[in-house]
Design a protein around this motif. Sequence first.
Motif, PDB file in Angstrom:
ATOM      1  N   LYS A 119      18.383  24.841   7.996  1.00 36.93           N
ATOM      2  CA  LYS A 119      17.807  26.174   8.089  1.00 36.93           C
ATOM      3  C   LYS A 119      17.473  26.220   6.592  1.00 36.93           C
ATOM      4  O   LYS A 119      18.143  26.484   5.719  1.00 36.93           O
ATOM      5  CB  LYS A 119      18.471  27.025   8.767  1.00 36.93           C
ATOM      6  N   SER A 120      16.277  26.715   6.481  1.00 32.89           N
ATOM      7  CA  SER A 120      15.755  27.014   4.986  1.00 32.89           C
ATOM      8  C   SER A 120      16.180  28.245   4.728  1.00 32.89           C
ATOM      9  O   SER A 120      16.401  28.620   3.454  1.00 32.89           O
ATOM     10  CB  SER A 120      14.196  26.993   5.009  1.00 32.89           C
ATOM     11  N   THR A 121      16.918  29.111   5.587  1.00 30.29           N
ATOM     12  CA  THR A 121      17.587  30.410   5.121  1.00 30.29           C
ATOM     13  C   THR A 121      18.835  30.259   4.466  1.00 30.29           C
ATOM     14  O   THR A 121      19.213  31.161   4.086  1.00 30.29           O
ATOM     15  CB  THR A 121      17.425  31.343   6.193  1.00 30.29           C
ATOM     16  N   GLY A 122      19.326  28.919   4.541  1.00 32.35           N
ATOM     17  CA  GLY A 122      20.865  28.853   4.241  1.00 32.35           C
ATOM     18  C   GLY A 122      22.054  29.478   5.220  1.00 32.35           C
ATOM     19  O   GLY A 122      22.974  29.467   4.653  1.00 32.35           O
ATOM     20  N   ALA A 123      21.331  29.815   6.390  1.00 32.78           N
ATOM     21  CA  ALA A 123      22.304  30.521   7.383  1.00 32.78           C
ATOM     22  C   ALA A 123      23.095  29.367   8.215  1.00 32.78           C
ATOM     23  O   ALA A 123      22.789  27.984   7.918  1.00 32.78           O
ATOM     24  CB  ALA A 123      21.578  31.144   8.293  1.00 32.78           C
ATOM     25  N   LYS A 124      24.355  29.612   8.788  1.00 38.55           N
ATOM     26  CA  LYS A 124      24.767  28.535   9.520  1.00 38.55           C
ATOM     27  C   LYS A 124      24.078  27.816  10.648  1.00 38.55           C
ATOM     28  O   LYS A 124      23.259  28.398  11.059  1.00 38.55           O
ATOM     29  CB  LYS A 124      26.047  29.508  10.365  1.00 38.55           C
ATOM     30  N   ASP A 125      24.072  26.468  10.536  1.00 35.95           N
ATOM     31  CA  ASP A 125      23.161  25.803  11.574  1.00 35.95           C
ATOM     32  C   ASP A 125      23.721  24.568  12.238  1.00 35.95           C
ATOM     33  O   ASP A 125      23.261  23.957  12.757  1.00 35.95           O
ATOM     34  CB  ASP A 125      21.897  25.259  10.677  1.00 35.95           C
ATOM     35  N   LEU A 126      25.178  24.485  12.134  1.00 34.91           N
ATOM     36  CA  LEU A 126      25.612  23.534  12.949  1.00 34.91           C
ATOM     37  C   LEU A 126      27.157  23.860  13.191  1.00 34.91           C
ATOM     38  O   LEU A 126      27.969  24.523  12.895  1.00 34.91           O
ATOM     39  CB  LEU A 126      25.921  22.009  11.965  1.00 34.91           C
ATOM     40  N   ALA A 127      27.232  23.840  14.767  1.00 31.36           N
ATOM     41  CA  ALA A 127      28.308  24.145  15.351  1.00 31.36           C
ATOM     42  C   ALA A 127      29.217  22.865  16.194  1.00 31.36           C
ATOM     43  O   ALA A 127      28.523  22.115  16.585  1.00 31.36           O
ATOM     44  CB  ALA A 127      28.066  25.367  16.638  1.00 31.36           C
ATOM     45  N   LEU A 128      30.407  23.212  16.364  1.00 36.24           N
ATOM     46  CA  LEU A 128      31.182  22.154  16.966  1.00 36.24           C
ATOM     47  C   LEU A 128      32.245  22.929  17.597  1.00 36.24           C
ATOM     48  O   LEU A 128      32.995  23.618  17.348  1.00 36.24           O
ATOM     49  CB  LEU A 128      31.898  21.300  15.706  1.00 36.24           C
ATOM     50  N   VAL A 129      32.269  22.433  19.141  1.00 31.17           N
ATOM     51  CA  VAL A 129      33.307  22.852  20.019  1.00 31.17           C
ATOM     52  C   VAL A 129      34.054  21.603  20.456  1.00 31.17           C
ATOM     53  O   VAL A 129      33.548  20.636  21.118  1.00 31.17           O
ATOM     54  CB  VAL A 129      32.527  23.776  21.234  1.00 31.17           C
ATOM     55  N   VAL A 130      35.264  21.807  20.464  1.00 30.28           N
ATOM     56  CA  VAL A 130      36.116  20.412  20.833  1.00 30.28           C
ATOM     57  C   VAL A 130      37.077  21.108  21.854  1.00 30.28           C
ATOM     58  O   VAL A 130      37.767  22.177  21.661  1.00 30.28           O
ATOM     59  CB  VAL A 130      36.896  20.056  19.530  1.00 30.28           C
ATOM     60  N   ASN A 131      37.238  20.183  22.920  1.00 27.59           N
ATOM     61  CA  ASN A 131      38.404  20.216  24.281  1.00 27.59           C
ATOM     62  C   ASN A 131      39.595  19.822  23.810  1.00 27.59           C
ATOM     63  O   ASN A 131      39.594  18.369  23.576  1.00 27.59           O
ATOM     64  CB  ASN A 131      37.668  19.942  25.334  1.00 27.59           C
ATOM     65  N   ASP A 132      40.589  20.203  23.449  1.00 24.72           N
ATOM     66  CA  ASP A 132      41.926  19.674  23.092  1.00 24.72           C
ATOM     67  C   ASP A 132      42.620  19.244  24.341  1.00 24.72           C
ATOM     68  O   ASP A 132      43.707  19.057  24.067  1.00 24.72           O
ATOM     69  CB  ASP A 132      42.718  20.555  22.066  1.00 24.72           C
ATOM     70  N   GLY A 133      42.225  19.586  25.347  1.00 23.69           N
ATOM     71  CA  GLY A 133      42.806  19.047  26.622  1.00 23.69           C
ATOM     72  C   GLY A 133      43.893  20.115  27.060  1.00 23.69           C
ATOM     73  O   GLY A 133      43.960  21.124  26.633  1.00 23.69           O
ATOM     74  N   PRO A 134      44.776  19.512  28.190  1.00 21.59           N
ATOM     75  CA  PRO A 134      44.945  18.178  28.400  1.00 21.59           C
ATOM     76  C   PRO A 134      44.037  17.818  29.269  1.00 21.59           C
ATOM     77  O   PRO A 134      43.950  16.337  29.417  1.00 21.59           O
ATOM     78  CB  PRO A 134      46.316  18.213  29.149  1.00 21.59           C
ATOM     79  N   SER A 135      43.062  18.341  30.020  1.00 20.37           N
ATOM     80  CA  SER A 135      42.035  17.870  30.853  1.00 20.37           C
ATOM     81  C   SER A 135      41.034  17.894  29.799  1.00 20.37           C
ATOM     82  O   SER A 135      40.473  18.672  29.070  1.00 20.37           O
ATOM     83  CB  SER A 135      41.708  18.419  32.147  1.00 20.37           C
ATOM     84  N   PHE A 136      40.015  16.917  30.177  1.00 20.99           N
ATOM     85  CA  PHE A 136      38.644  16.876  29.741  1.00 20.99           C
ATOM     86  C   PHE A 136      37.567  16.980  30.546  1.00 20.99           C
ATOM     87  O   PHE A 136      36.378  16.120  30.604  1.00 20.99           O
ATOM     88  CB  PHE A 136      38.529  15.511  28.787  1.00 20.99           C
ATOM     89  N   ASP A 137      37.841  17.444  31.836  1.00 15.10           N
ATOM     90  CA  ASP A 137      36.752  17.401  32.951  1.00 15.10           C
ATOM     91  C   ASP A 137      35.463  18.376  32.407  1.00 15.10           C
ATOM     92  O   ASP A 137      35.715  19.394  31.817  1.00 15.10           O
ATOM     93  CB  ASP A 137      37.145  18.132  33.950  1.00 15.10           C
ATOM     94  N   SER A 138      34.199  18.194  33.049  1.00 15.43           N
ATOM     95  CA  SER A 138      32.924  18.766  32.428  1.00 15.43           C
ATOM     96  C   SER A 138      32.111  18.893  33.675  1.00 15.43           C
ATOM     97  O   SER A 138      32.040  17.821  34.547  1.00 15.43           O
ATOM     98  CB  SER A 138      32.593  18.280  31.288  1.00 15.43           C
ATOM     99  N   ALA A 139      31.092  19.596  33.360  1.00 17.96           N
ATOM    100  CA  ALA A 139      29.516  19.597  34.044  1.00 17.96           C
ATOM    101  C   ALA A 139      28.691  20.036  33.237  1.00 17.96           C
ATOM    102  O   ALA A 139      28.879  20.851  32.373  1.00 17.96           O
ATOM    103  CB  ALA A 139      29.899  20.263  35.258  1.00 17.96           C
ATOM    104  N   SER A 140      27.362  19.626  33.456  1.00 14.75           N
ATOM    105  CA  SER A 140      26.291  19.914  32.660  1.00 14.75           C
ATOM    106  C   SER A 140      25.108  19.832  33.505  1.00 14.75           C
ATOM    107  O   SER A 140      24.927  19.269  34.387  1.00 14.75           O
ATOM    108  CB  SER A 140      26.039  18.707  31.676  1.00 14.75           C
ATOM    109  N   VAL A 141      24.108  20.939  33.130  1.00  9.96           N
ATOM    110  CA  VAL A 141      22.752  20.953  33.450  1.00  9.96           C
ATOM    111  C   VAL A 141      21.895  20.757  32.311  1.00  9.96           C
ATOM    112  O   VAL A 141      22.072  21.343  31.508  1.00  9.96           O
ATOM    113  CB  VAL A 141      22.390  22.112  34.740  1.00  9.96           C
ATOM    114  N   PHE A 142      20.878  20.091  32.564  1.00 10.07           N
ATOM    115  CA  PHE A 142      19.611  20.053  31.481  1.00 10.07           C
ATOM    116  C   PHE A 142      18.264  20.749  32.088  1.00 10.07           C
ATOM    117  O   PHE A 142      18.103  20.890  33.200  1.00 10.07           O
ATOM    118  CB  PHE A 142      19.638  18.540  31.311  1.00 10.07           C
TER     119      PHE A 142
END
Lengths: 383, 383
Positions: free
Chosen positions: A19-42
């Motif tokens: 971002k040209s503004t210098g604002a935060k622009d990258l996010a990371l979300v991590v699942n540490d388990g014990p399960s890693f099930d997921s669902a998504s829609v696009f």
Amino acid sequence: MSVTSPQGFRASGVVAGLKSTGAKDLALVVNDGPSFDSASVFTANRCKANPVLWSQEVVKDGVVRAVVLNSGGANCYTGPEGFQTTHAVAERVASSLGIGAIDVVVCSTGLIGLANDREDLLAGVDAAHSALAAEGGPDAAAAIMTTDSVAKQVHVEGAGWSIGGMAKGAGMLAPQLATMLVVLTTDAVVGAADLDQALRAATRVSFDRLDSDGCMSTNDTVTLLASGASGITPSLPDFTQALTRACSDLALQLLADAEGADHEITITVLNAATEDEALEVGRSVARSNLFKAAVFGKDANWGRVLASIGTTQAAFDPADLDVAMNGVWVCRSSTPAADPSTVDLSGREVTVTIDLKAGAERATIWTNDLTHAYVHENSAYSS
Amino acid sequence: MSVTSPQGFRASGVVAGLKSTGAKDLALVVNDGPSFDSASVFTANRCKANPVLWSQEVVKDGVVRAVVLNSGGANCYTGPEGFQTTHAVAERVASSLGIGAIDVVVCSTGLIGLANDREDLLAGVDAAHSALAAEGGPDAAAAIMTTDSVAKQVHVEGAGWSIGGMAKGAGMLAPQLATMLVVLTTDAVVGAADLDQALRAATRVSFDRLDSDGCMSTNDTVTLLASGASGITPSLPDFTQALTRACSDLALQLLADAEGADHEITITVLNAATEDEALEVGRSVARSNLFKAAVFGKDANWGRVLASIGTTQAAFDPADLDVAMNGVWVCRSSTPAADPSTVDLSGREVTVTIDLKAGAERATIWTNDLTHAYVHENSAYSS
């Protein structure tokens, strides 16, 4: 009240320099388990961005361990180079976490046709990995904002488990998902198939009912991650109900933050022959620029509502339609009823109620008015 | 250059007192024969105004002897009283001309839900009858204006015969006719069936290709009257060609006068699998508020074009689309090509060219940009 509110998740939001503004622009979300099930829609848009093309493959086995999101560039229509950038970002997240890239969902938002600098992105991933924290949810929510004026987060409590979430979006909100990135997390124990069923049920009556400006994005992604860290398995109806509440809450936050809007408009169609027909009628009104400009002008213009209904194929008698605005029935049996000038449209919230008298089904669509500020923001800002 | 340019017609435009401004608001066009063949098309909106419900019956036998039009009130959703007003107006025209009411088309435009004073209308008919003149076309064209800034008229010459026309409309221009009243006249000798075939062919590629704001009116009417007064019978192809020219000319006049527009946008879709798919793609772009706001901002935002194309079901490869604006190919094979900042959007006329690479069919849709003035006019003016 964030994606890290449920147990088993860490997150971060950092400045990658996109971002040209210098604002935060990258996010990371991590699942540490014990399960890693997921669902998504696009997005239902056939013109999909590179991160969507990548992530559709990632989610196929129901396992997602991390979601990395950037604002400052949609990586859409950037060619093979752009797809390789998405892939490289997933690989960097994977290697830093010691997992496989095929378990990393990638989301991007910003200008179409703009390729972000790959080295900036990869350095951002490293910084985001270093910053991961169990309290990092709010930072992640801030990092995915574009024209959003506020970060959107949610937390819904179950019995010993909960659902957290964050969303980005402020316009281009239309059907089958808005320009919208959503990450939902839960520490409930729920398998991938049930997550998928619950997520489709929840989005169908929340994000899919937003129709801010009729424009459908190329990058929309909703990903739900379940860590199982609470050790508690809720019933599927209970989980679906809580998830629907979380999604509806985020959807209404998106609606309230729509670019340049002065009014949130809730259009409810009653007594339709089918729910689909109720939706068709609601969407036709939500898409009427003339009606939406009238609401901006605080004009209870029911004629423009009828003119929109008449463009649909739904069952109704054109000579027997009722329309109310903010509870005042301004049209009964397709003729003028209460004086439209008695409808107070000075507040932000506007309701439109349409009685089709053709059956017993109903549906609600949410939209915004059409304002000078919408035109200004979308003519001055490329997205 | 008006509806009275062909032989055999008289017209007038008078002040009936329906418009608060005191401007002309009632027009009458009379076919003095010797033939009274006609053809008409009406709005596809299922919510039709009373004059449309009346006129649909009038035109069924192919004979129309007069058209009476008023601005200052659409007579739409005014109940049985409103229909009786339309009927009374037709009867008054008929008795003054010594013809049957069932040969009198009635058109109204203005606010939905507003019933005009019947006595004002009937007195206006009397005044219009007294004012009928072979040079009355321009007065009639002026009397049907609402938010129009200029009267729209046309005259196309054939070999010993000609076509004249007038139109009203300035927004709410969308498909299957705009808020648009059009009267076309000809002194050619053409039977009702041929007139119908020619009119459908002409409107399909002219008025039906206008999509100013995606909103479809309740009152649209196009009526074509043939007096046969020239005594000349053109071939159907020749007549259809001239009629198409007249309709296209009027359609472009409507486009140029759309409420609050800064740009006229011509969207041409090339190499579609079918003409219908070319139209679907063109309309999807014409309906994108985001794209139309970008044009207002002089931003060659091809990403918003691709995002719109992706919402359609047309045949194309999402990875192989080309887009040009004002002749500059800003997108080739779905990746950035020429620098969008090199596209000069300072003029009123903008072309968008989309190559679907899926076949050999093409179609053109005309629309306008989305401006502050559009929002202002449609929030401040009830219609």
